[in-house]
Design a protein around this motif. Structure first.
Motif: not given
Lengths: 255, 241, 627
Positions: C302-311
């Motif tokens: 989830g964290l990775g997804l969120a970070a990727t999305l923000l990136a």
């Protein structure tokens, strides 16, 4: 009361300890001595000032007057966290634990309070095996080792009382102050607690507030009876049982 | 053939109660007749408090029913059960800490079920003179014993036919305990039924007409105090005496 | 977003004695009005556990009643009895028809229900009266000024408002403190179960409380109409301030609400009554909604997804949204830094924005007018200054607890606010522009075009936010973090265990101040502008809202909350008036027709699975039957 007390060295002594709340004198001029290896019970009716006395000894509240000597050093007025560091451990009348944390974490915090060095403060908890082992030993001591991973709030009442004592023990105290450790326990749990307290009394100076008279007379080495903030009598259990003033004020038909 | 017995004042039939996943009551049945004194015993965590809370409607049974005077009240709200004459003094006393003693009593006062001498504030204060001296004090300024007296007095003011006391003597000094037990005996002598939960085996067996012992959510013993005393093995195993 | 602005009377720049007296009277009058609103809110919450977001709309209805009555019959006085009668009737209808069925429901359902009511009330107002501002004349009887000293007089109507509010407050106290029903209400707020056990039918108590609370809100609206005019959404600003009043006064406490309303009224008025920029109604909808989503489950995915999305976000959206995204990230840093105090340590500070704003001003003060400095200079400086300020403020305020801690942090924040507001140190009231920090090392500067620069600031903010998050995760897992958790759960017990909790709290307060400094620095870098509002307590309250929105017990909560809060502000602007009606009805239908509400359907479960790990684990609340 010419009776001789055991001559083990005094660990904690109070001289003329007094505490006022507004106009009310909750504790007046109380002098008691706690000795190594002695189980000292304080009894008295509700409102006699027993809990206020313990609160002063543990640093929860400051005495209005008087001295508290811990191994010869006046510590009256030191805050509770310092008293714990100096070797005074306590349990509370109303179970006072971290209900949302695990049993092990409850005790581990108690160990950490007195033994973690500041250099380790930012290290991850799981790597501090020394702290965890000491916490586990304290849990074993009170017979709660199996409950270590459970959340403290879901323990039974008796187990929570045991946890209280494990937390007091975890700091490696010289003096143990236990406020009604048997409150709300069934007969069987009481028996287990009795055995535990007898064992603890050998290694600590132990002060105990308790209403269960059968229990108190069975385990105490020395007793202090309080009424209306002052010491009504002190002595060995047999002497207290025979004391008419005590019977009138407190024991009623229980002798 | 004996004549058909009148419906008991309060009855629980085959009650099954859960807290989340844990099955606390397992098919418990109890009957309390008018004027009867029942001692409910058992160690901590055996379901005594849950049984009481189920009977007064604070917890809903998943199966089984609760009856007052033979009428099914299982689905009724707690206040409606209370108004049928069931008073409950919970463990921890349940007094309102932020209200004065007088207010604690005042909000409970309400006409009794018509018949008989009814409890009034004056009569409660006569029973507990110590409360009369502390009418303006807040609930949390009372000692433990006074709080218990207030809790009992407040329950009496609802003019119940059954008084349920859960651990009423817990944490009190011996002379205060004696006072509470004397009060219970006095209440009993007025013909009010009582259901007493307490760990003091001697006191409960001295006062109760019948003893019920709960172990792990099941009734393992029901009978007179004499029958219980005649069975030391039972006493030892379930009450630790 | 100035919808919720409170049109307070203009104030003079210099505080001479009559000016100060006028301000004090204004503050008292405003505070008493707040009390009328907040007392109903706090009673309804205390007794029934309902968070009534529509309470601000009730206030608005009162104001429009005044407007309509005055237009029809030419007198505001007539509006008072009308408002009382309408309020009692409306309260009874709402309680019996809707709220009664929601006491046992989850907060999310209650929030959706009251949100739907807001939409419907606003829509009804729009249909009946339209969307214009209207002024309501002061009743002619009181349309004069009372001379106080030579050269100073004060509005007779405001005096009358003070008098009426005080009379109502006294009547409330009498009702709550002196009558049997008042005792029942207090008892029900303390131990609802025991009231039931005593055979009291709580439903009648609920109806009375609801009717009185509603009537008071309407009366407050009537009294306010001649002072503030009537306009769409006028309830929002009052609602949010009233919530602050209720929280500070202690949930369910009428006397607490009285004193805290007075304090807030005075603070707000003396703080020159600048607008509560807290966005309005929509915010609270997601407060509890977001609570449901992330609690306590694991998954680096989830964290990775969120970070990727923000990136990758900047690659997908227009530059406008990149700027908006940067602002959201900065807000997230501010909320996250505050979470170290609120969620991790249990310290609710109302002055946290002071360190944020101070860092931004630090950048302004050290930067020469002509050319920006390297971020490698400005960031450490800003962080150190914010940290030092937090150390000093913390050292003085952490000796206090609860309500007093709130007040002391608020006071320190406002002191700093006035320092920049009233002196020329940082451009005064209007603020000042500054040369933004550069992405450079020594003389080498990252070659960025004017178009590329916002993207760079976005990514710097993202990296800093990620670092802050990871750093806090590590801190919470350390011995230090466990002590903070212990303090949050039971500080008294921590002291009894031997912890000098003051030192740990001070350390946390200082770290939180430094992290807020990072956010403040990024604000300066992002906008190239500073003004006193950065420091004001409304910014602190906003950060608290973001935390509430995202969840109190997690570290990712404040980030989600800040993103949602920023997004909501945008969305609110897109909604046209008629859509409110549709939305309101849809929400109402969903709440009533789906007993589990939206939380019952699959979406939250999926989100729960991908939500990142909860560092403040083990939140089993209730103790055993004996605990």
């Amino acid at each position: 009361m010419a009776e001789a007390r055991p001559s083990t060295p005094p660990v904690l002594a109070t001289y003329g300890l007094t505490r006022n709340f507004g106009g009310l004198v909750a504790v007046r001029d109380v002098s008691i001595v706690l000795r190594q290896g002695e189980l000292h019970a304080v009894i008295g009716p509700n409102g006699a000032g027993k809990t206020t006395l313990v609160n002063m000894l543990s640093g929860e509240i400051r005495p209005t007057a008087g001295r508290i000597e811990l191994m010869g050093r006046d510590v009256a007025g030191a805050p509770s966290w310092r008293m714990t560091g100096l070797g005074v451990g306590r349990s509370f009348q109303r179970t006072n634990i971290f209900a949302s944390l695990t049993v092990l974490e409850n005790v581990r915090l108690a160990v950490q309070a007195v033994s973690a060095s500041a250099r380790h403060l930012l290290r991850e908890v799981s790597r501090e095996t020394v702290l965890i082992e000491r916490a586990e030993r304290a849990l074993q001591h009170v017979g709660l080792a199996d409950a270590a991973p459970r959340v403290a709030g879901v323990l039974s009442h008796g187990e929570q009382r045991q946890l209280e004592i494990a937390m007091a023990l975890a700091s490696g105290p010289k003096v143990l102050l236990l406020d009604e450790p048997l409150a709300g326990m069934g007969p069987e749990e009481s028996q287990r607690m009795t055995a535990l307290l007898k064992g603890l009394a050998r290694e600590h100076a132990l002060l105990l507030i308790e209403h269960d008279m059968d229990f108190v007379f069975a385990v105490a080495d020395w007793m202090t009876v309080m009424a209306e903030g002052t010491v009504l009598a002190e002595g060995r259990p047999e002497a207290i049982r025979a004391n008419t003033a005590v019977q009138d004020a407190y024991l009623g038909g229980h002798v | 053939m004996p004549p058909p017995a009148p419906a008991p004042l309060l009855e629980g039939r085959e009650l099954d109660t859960y807290y989340g996943q844990s099955h606390v009551l397992r098919g418990v049945s109890v009957r309390i007749g008018a004027g009867e004194t029942i001692g409910l015993m058992g160690r901590n965590g055996m379901g005594k408090t849950t049984l009481i809370r189920t009977l007064v409607g604070l917890v809903r049974a998943r199966r089984g029913s609760v009856l007052v005077d033979g009428e099914d009240v299982t689905r009724l709200p707690t206040f409606a059960i209370a108004r049928r004459g069931i008073a409950y003094v919970p463990e921890g006393r349940g007094i309102f800490a932020s209200l004065s003693v007088a207010e604690n009593l005042a909000i409970a006062g309400r006409g009794g079920p018509a018949s008989g001498a009814s409890w009034t504030a004056a009569r409660v204060l006569e029973l507990f003179p110590r409360l009369a001296e502390r009418l303006t004090n807040r609930g949390d300024q009372l000692s433990g014993g006074e709080q218990q007296m207030l809790a009992i007095g407040r329950a009496l003011l609802t003019n119940p036919r059954l008084l349920i006391l859960d651990e009423a003597t817990e944490g009190l000094a011996p002379i205060i305990r004696d006072e509470i037990w004397k009060t219970v005996a006095l209440i009993r002598s007025t013909g009010m039924a009582t259901l007493v939960v307490d760990k003091t085996v001697a006191a409960v067996t001295a006062i109760a007409d019948r003893i019920v012992i709960l172990v792990k959510g099941e009734v393992v013993f029901e009978g007179t105090p004499a029958a219980l005393k005649a069975n030391p093995e039972l006493m030892h195993r379930h009450l630790g005496v | 977003m100035g919808r919720g602005d409170l049109a307070l009377p203009p104030t003079t720049d210099r505080m001479d004695f009559p000016g100060l007296l006028a301000q004090l009277l204004n503050g008292v009058q405003y505070g008493l009005l707040l009390f009328l609103i907040a007392s109903g809110l706090t009673l309804i919450f205390g007794v029934m556990g309902i968070i009534n977001l529509a309470h601000g709309s009730l206030f608005m209805i009162g104001a429009y009643v005044a407007f309509l009555v005055a237009r029809q019959w030419g007198s505001v006085w007539l509006a008072l009895p009308v408002a009382v009668a309408a309020g009692i009737a409306l309260g009874l209808v709402l309680e019996r028809g809707l709220f009664r069925h929601f006491y046992a429901r989850e907060h999310l359902d209650q929030v959706l229900l009251t949100f739907a009511l807001i939409l419907l009330f606003e829509e009804a107002r729009s249909l009946l009266v339209g969307n214009d501002f209207y002024s309501v004349p002061v009743p002619s009887l009181l349309d004069f000024s009372v001379p106080i000293t030579a050269g100073f007089s004060y509005s007779a109507y405001r005096f009358a408002v003070i008098g009426i509010c005080l009379a109502l407050a006294l009547a409330m106290f009498w009702w709550i403190e002196r009558t049997r029903m008042g005792a029942v209400i207090r008892a029900a707020a303390e131990k609802p179960e025991m009231v039931d056990v005593l055979g009291i039918d709580a439903r009648r108590v609920h109806m009375a409380v609801f009717a009185i609370g509603t009537a008071l809100a309407l009366v407050a609206g009537v009294l306010a109409a001649p002072l503030y005019s009537v306009y769409p959404n006028m309830g929002d600003g009052f609602l949010i301030i009233s919530f602050v009043v209720v929280v500070i006064g202690g949930l369910g406490s009428v006397s607490g609400a009285f004193w805290s309303a007075l304090v807030i009224g005075l603070v707000d008025t003396l703080g020159k009554g600048y607008a509560p920029k807290l966005a309005g109604l929509a915010v609270y909808v997601l407060i509890r909604a977001a609570h449901m989503i992330p609690r306590g489950t694991s998954g680096l995915i989830g964290l990775g997804l969120a970070a990727t999305l923000l990136a990758v976000l900047p690659l997908l959206v227009s530059p406008y949204y990149v700027e908006l995204g940067t602002y959201a990230l900065i807000s997230a840093m501010l909320a996250l830094s505050l979470q170290l105090l609120v969620g991790c340590t249990g310290l609710v500070s109302l002055g946290h924005a002071a360190f944020y704003g101070l860092a931004a001003y630090t950048v302004y003060l050290v930067t020469p007018a002509s050319r920006g400095l390297s971020i490698l200079v400005t960031l450490p400086l800003a962080v150190v200054v914010a940290g030092l300020a937090a150390l000093v403020v913390g050292a003085l305020s952490l000796r206090t607890r609860g309500f007093f801690f709130l007040m002391v942090t608020l006071a320190f924040g406002q002191m700093l606010f006035f320092l920049f507001h009233d002196t020329k140190l940082g451009g005064g009231t209007d603020g000042a522009f500054l040369a933004r920090p550069l992405l450079s090392i020594f003389d080498w500067q990252l070659p960025l075009s004017r178009r590329q620069r916002p993207y760079a600031v976005y990514y710097v903010s993202l990296v800093l936010l990620a670092a802050m998050y990871l750093g806090l995760v590590l801190i919470l897992r350390s011995l230090f973090g466990r002590v903070l958790e212990g303090i949050r759960v039971n500080e008294h017990r921590m002291q009894a265990l031997g912890f000098d909790t003051y030192r740990y709290k001070l350390a946390a307060f200082t770290i939180a101040g430094m992290l807020a400094g990072v956010a403040g620095h990024m604000w300066a870098m992002h906008r190239g502008f500073v003004n006193p509002e950065l420091i004001g307590w409304h910014r602190s309250a906003e950060a608290l809202l973001m935390i509430l929105l995202g969840g109190l017990t997690t570290l990712h909560g404040p980030i989600l909350g800040a993103l949602a809060y920023t997004a909501l502000g945008e969305v609110a602007q897109l909604i046209t008036e008629r859509q409110l009606l549709v939305e309101g009805l849809v929400v109402l239908f969903v709440v009533i027709a789906l007993p589990k509400g939206l939380s019952g359907i699959a979406l939250p479960r999926i989100l729960r699975r991908i939500a990142p790990a909860d560092p403040a684990k083990a939140t089993v609340a209730g103790a055993g039957p004996n605990g």
